[in-house]
Design a protein around this motif. Structure first.
Motif, PDB file in Angstrom:
ATOM      1  N   GLU A  63     147.250  68.445 -27.130  1.00 20.23           N
ATOM      2  CA  GLU A  63     147.279  67.864 -28.477  1.00 20.23           C
ATOM      3  C   GLU A  63     148.532  67.026 -28.720  1.00 20.23           C
ATOM      4  O   GLU A  63     148.498  66.061 -29.479  1.00 20.23           O
ATOM      5  CB  GLU A  63     147.174  68.963 -29.537  1.00 20.23           C
ATOM      6  CG  GLU A  63     145.770  69.492 -29.773  1.00 20.23           C
ATOM      7  CD  GLU A  63     145.283  70.422 -28.678  1.00 20.23           C
ATOM      8  OE1 GLU A  63     144.060  70.553 -28.505  1.00 20.23           O
ATOM      9  OE2 GLU A  63     146.138  71.010 -27.982  1.00 20.23           O
TER      10      GLU A  63
ATOM     11  N   GLU B  20     146.749  64.083 -33.421  1.00 21.11           N
ATOM     12  CA  GLU B  20     146.135  65.361 -33.765  1.00 21.11           C
ATOM     13  C   GLU B  20     147.187  66.461 -33.886  1.00 21.11           C
ATOM     14  O   GLU B  20     148.195  66.457 -33.192  1.00 21.11           O
ATOM     15  CB  GLU B  20     145.074  65.749 -32.725  1.00 21.11           C
ATOM     16  CG  GLU B  20     145.560  65.672 -31.293  1.00 21.11           C
ATOM     17  CD  GLU B  20     144.425  65.742 -30.278  1.00 21.11           C
ATOM     18  OE1 GLU B  20     143.336  66.223 -30.636  1.00 21.11           O
ATOM     19  OE2 GLU B  20     144.639  65.326 -29.134  1.00 21.11           O
TER      20      GLU B  20
ATOM     21  N   VAL C 150     140.345  73.249 -28.836  1.00 20.99           N
ATOM     22  CA  VAL C 150     141.806  73.199 -28.713  1.00 20.99           C
ATOM     23  C   VAL C 150     142.191  73.386 -27.257  1.00 20.99           C
ATOM     24  O   VAL C 150     141.735  74.330 -26.600  1.00 20.99           O
ATOM     25  CB  VAL C 150     142.477  74.279 -29.586  1.00 20.99           C
ATOM     26  CG1 VAL C 150     143.995  74.234 -29.434  1.00 20.99           C
ATOM     27  CG2 VAL C 150     142.082  74.107 -31.046  1.00 20.99           C
TER      28      VAL C 150
ATOM     29  N   TYR D 204     142.124  75.666 -35.223  1.00 14.70           N
ATOM     30  CA  TYR D 204     141.482  74.358 -35.343  1.00 14.70           C
ATOM     31  C   TYR D 204     142.550  73.286 -35.245  1.00 14.70           C
ATOM     32  O   TYR D 204     143.746  73.562 -35.235  1.00 14.70           O
ATOM     33  CB  TYR D 204     140.684  74.230 -36.643  1.00 14.70           C
ATOM     34  CG  TYR D 204     141.502  73.959 -37.894  1.00 14.70           C
ATOM     35  CD1 TYR D 204     141.651  72.659 -38.382  1.00 14.70           C
ATOM     36  CD2 TYR D 204     142.114  74.998 -38.604  1.00 14.70           C
ATOM     37  CE1 TYR D 204     142.387  72.396 -39.538  1.00 14.70           C
ATOM     38  CE2 TYR D 204     142.851  74.755 -39.756  1.00 14.70           C
ATOM     39  CZ  TYR D 204     142.990  73.447 -40.215  1.00 14.70           C
ATOM     40  OH  TYR D 204     143.725  73.188 -41.345  1.00 14.70           O
ATOM     41  N   LYS D 205     142.116  72.033 -35.154  1.00 14.56           N
ATOM     42  CA  LYS D 205     143.056  70.919 -35.170  1.00 14.56           C
ATOM     43  C   LYS D 205     142.505  69.835 -36.080  1.00 14.56           C
ATOM     44  O   LYS D 205     141.289  69.747 -36.320  1.00 14.56           O
ATOM     45  CB  LYS D 205     143.294  70.366 -33.764  1.00 14.56           C
ATOM     46  CG  LYS D 205     142.083  69.756 -33.082  1.00 14.56           C
ATOM     47  CD  LYS D 205     142.399  69.373 -31.644  1.00 14.56           C
ATOM     48  CE  LYS D 205     141.174  68.778 -30.950  1.00 14.56           C
ATOM     49  NZ  LYS D 205     141.436  68.510 -29.524  1.00 14.56           N
TER      50      LYS D 205
ATOM     51  N   PRO E 205     145.795  79.485 -32.242  1.00 16.85           N
ATOM     52  CA  PRO E 205     145.282  78.166 -32.649  1.00 16.85           C
ATOM     53  C   PRO E 205     143.825  78.305 -33.064  1.00 16.85           C
ATOM     54  O   PRO E 205     142.996  78.815 -32.314  1.00 16.85           O
ATOM     55  CB  PRO E 205     145.433  77.322 -31.380  1.00 16.85           C
ATOM     56  CG  PRO E 205     145.397  78.311 -30.257  1.00 16.85           C
ATOM     57  CD  PRO E 205     146.018  79.574 -30.786  1.00 16.85           C
TER      58      PRO E 205
ATOM     59  N   THR F 267     147.578  70.733 -34.221  1.00 14.48           N
ATOM     60  CA  THR F 267     146.941  72.041 -34.092  1.00 14.48           C
ATOM     61  C   THR F 267     147.393  72.960 -35.224  1.00 14.48           C
ATOM     62  O   THR F 267     148.578  72.999 -35.565  1.00 14.48           O
ATOM     63  CB  THR F 267     147.282  72.666 -32.736  1.00 14.48           C
ATOM     64  OG1 THR F 267     146.910  71.769 -31.693  1.00 14.48           O
ATOM     65  CG2 THR F 267     146.545  73.979 -32.540  1.00 14.48           C
ATOM     66  N   LYS F 268     146.465  73.685 -35.795  1.00  9.92           N
ATOM     67  CA  LYS F 268     146.751  74.624 -36.880  1.00  9.92           C
ATOM     68  C   LYS F 268     146.585  76.055 -36.370  1.00  9.92           C
ATOM     69  O   LYS F 268     145.647  76.351 -35.620  1.00  9.92           O
ATOM     70  CB  LYS F 268     145.809  74.383 -38.064  1.00  9.92           C
ATOM     71  CG  LYS F 268     145.880  72.969 -38.637  1.00  9.92           C
ATOM     72  CD  LYS F 268     147.252  72.650 -39.205  1.00  9.92           C
ATOM     73  CE  LYS F 268     147.282  71.241 -39.785  1.00  9.92           C
ATOM     74  NZ  LYS F 268     148.593  70.914 -40.388  1.00  9.92           N
ATOM     75  N   TYR F 269     147.484  76.923 -36.796  1.00 12.56           N
ATOM     76  CA  TYR F 269     147.510  78.313 -36.345  1.00 12.56           C
ATOM     77  C   TYR F 269     147.296  79.250 -37.539  1.00 12.56           C
ATOM     78  O   TYR F 269     147.688  78.945 -38.671  1.00 12.56           O
ATOM     79  CB  TYR F 269     148.840  78.643 -35.679  1.00 12.56           C
ATOM     80  CG  TYR F 269     149.133  77.781 -34.466  1.00 12.56           C
ATOM     81  CD1 TYR F 269     148.842  78.230 -33.193  1.00 12.56           C
ATOM     82  CD2 TYR F 269     149.700  76.507 -34.610  1.00 12.56           C
ATOM     83  CE1 TYR F 269     149.104  77.430 -32.077  1.00 12.56           C
ATOM     84  CE2 TYR F 269     149.968  75.713 -33.510  1.00 12.56           C
ATOM     85  CZ  TYR F 269     149.658  76.175 -32.243  1.00 12.56           C
ATOM     86  OH  TYR F 269     149.921  75.399 -31.158  1.00 12.56           O
TER      87      TYR F 269
END
Length: 503
Positions: free
Chosen positions: A203, A73, A199, A238-239, A236, A75-77
């Protein structure tokens, strides 16, 4: 007159003594009363033997484990601050280029939705039924010792409410904002995978970083960003999980290591999920030097997309047989005799079994038949007791009955080769077998219980198949073993062979 008065004064009154008349009935009653009183007293003072009735059944080892989930996975920022709105549900797959969320830096979308309440569509009946189902499942599986599961359920429900509330209005909201000319920044997926908005800080956790501290959930936190929420830059949001392969790591005790040693696959049942799955099992050492188990799965990843910790049981194959308490089992040592030394006869009764003992006298050497009770047998040996009262003792020589086959030199050599892989007791028994004469001496211990069906204690051998803290499951149908409904002594340490049982 004077003489008459004197005679009256000299007259004495003697009391009549009744003869002793013994009543036989009273004597018998007294004897019976004394006997009954003594019997009651001795019964009250006598130590009572508690027994257990053997039942058929198996042992279920119910032990809960807590595992931590490891996934591929990322993580998106967000690259800017603003009000966020999501466009894809938790646990849904997104391809590259799919709109994931939008950022409204000025708050225009929030103001537009406040002015247009018709865009805010609430939860549908189907959504509410799904939420009730989640709560019902949690309620039936909840245990006080797993209180942390309350927080996991809370996070999961928040995620469900988030996606239902946000995405029911998505189509209407997009169309209405386009008509009103509201501008906002849409962010699209740069990786294909399953989307999650839960989150935490794990991760990037790998198995090589596992230690006991990661299972301490007192400081664990998980953030779920909601639509309409203001988020700072570099937050953060979503992932994305890029693989269906996932792992579950859990602590192992010394008992677990022994029990699952050599296993390559384990079947587990997940608490509150109504789901069982088989995973590839392996062990490894954590950074704290402790041993941990690892289960690798290639499906059901989406079912646990919002979870980091999971409760489960290892489903082992249920062993069935006879169920007896551990306290009823003891050990007793027996002597080993080759099976071809068994003889029948004695006192004209050919049904009796025993052995031919070599005896010595002035007239020379002779043999005599001695009956013996068989307690257990293998393919080669009988187990017999030569305790108190037995006419056999260690050092005695037994003789093969007439017609028994004496092994050849080649067979003897094969026996020596096989003995290298056998126990010391069996090797000693083979060594004592010399050309049709066998010297008693080799012995081995057996686990067993005291059977009291006959009113006295008789040792019966048991073969343990499975166990837990209180009970054994033992093999049934053994030639010299137990049967269903047999009565055995509950505490074997209080009993000895042949002791009379008072109940």
């Amino acid at each position: 007159m004077g003489n008459q008065k004197k005679k009256k004064k000299n007259r004495k009154i003697l009391r009549y003594r009744k003869p002793l008349n013994l009543n036989v009935g009273m004597i018998v009653f007294a004897i019976i009363f004394v006997y009954m009183s003594f019997s009651v007293y001795t019964y009250m003072k006598r130590e009572k033997v508690q027994f257990y009735e053997v039942v058929e059944g198996g042992i279920v080892n119910e032990k809960n484990y807590t595992g931590i989930i490891l996934r591929d996975e990322t993580t998106k920022y967000t690259d800017r601050a603003g009000y966020i709105n999501y466009y894809i549900r938790e646990g849904k797959r997104a391809s590259v280029g799919t709109s994931i969320y939008s950022i409204d830096e000025t708050g225009t979308i929030a103001a537009f939705m406040a002015e247009h309440p018709e865009a805010n569509i609430g939860l549908s009946e189907e959504n509410l039924l799904d939420l009730k189902k989640q709560l019902s499942s949690f309620s039936t599986s909840y245990q006080d010792e797993s209180f942390q599961a309350v927080y996991d359920t809370r996070y999961s429900l928040e995620a469900l409410v988030l996606e239902y509330a946000s995405f029911n209005a998505l189509d209407n909201l997009s169309a209405m904002m386009d008509q009103a000319g509201v501008n906002f920044q849409q962010v699209r997926a740069d990786q294909a995978g399953v989307i999650s908005y839960a989150v935490d800080s794990y991760e990037d956790l790998e198995a090589s970083q596992i230690s006991e501290s990661v299972f301490d959930r007192t400081a664990y936190s998980r953030a779920i960003t909601k639509s309409g929420q203001m988020v700072p830059q570099d937050s953060p949001v979503y992932k994305v999980v890029t693989s269906d392969n996932w792992s579950m790591v859990f602590p192992l005790s010394e008992e677990d290591l022994t029990k699952y040693s050599g296993e390559s696959t384990l079947k587990v049942a997940f608490e509150g999920k109504d789901l069982t799955a088989s995973g590839a099992f392996s062990t490894f050492s954590g950074t704290d030097g402790k041993t941990y188990g690892r289960l690798d799965f290639d499906k059901y990843m989406i079912q646990f997309i919002s979870d980091r910790y999971v409760q489960f049981e290892i489903v082992s194959q249920k062993v069935t047989g006879l169920k007896i308490p551990i306290s009823a089992v003891t050990e007793k040592t027996f002597y080993l005799v080759p099976k071809d030394y068994l003889a029948q006869g004695g006192d004209g009764d050919s049904s009796k079994t025993g052995f031919m003992k070599e005896t010595y006298s002035e007239q020379g050497t002779s043999v005599v038949f001695l009956p013996a009770e068989i307690y257990y047998s293998t393919d080669e040996y009988y187990y017999i007791d030569i305790g108190d009262g037995s006419q056999l003792k260690a050092g005695d020589y037994l003789v093969k009955p007439t017609g028994a086959n004496i092994p050849s030199e080649e067979e003897a050599e094969e026996g020596e080769t096989e003995a290298e892989t056998e126990g010391a007791a069996v090797q000693a028994a083979k060594a004592a077998d010399n050309g049709g004469r066998f010297q008693l001496g080799a012995n081995a211990a057996l686990k067993g219980v005291y059977n009291i069906n006959k009113g006295y204690a008789v040792f019966k051998q048991v073969e343990v198949l499975a166990s837990n803290d209180e009970y054994y499951t033992i093999a049934k149908g053994m030639s010299y073993g137990l049967s269903v409904y047999d009565h055995i002594v509950l505490d074997a340490s209080t009993m000895e062979e042949g002791k009379l049982i008072y109940q």
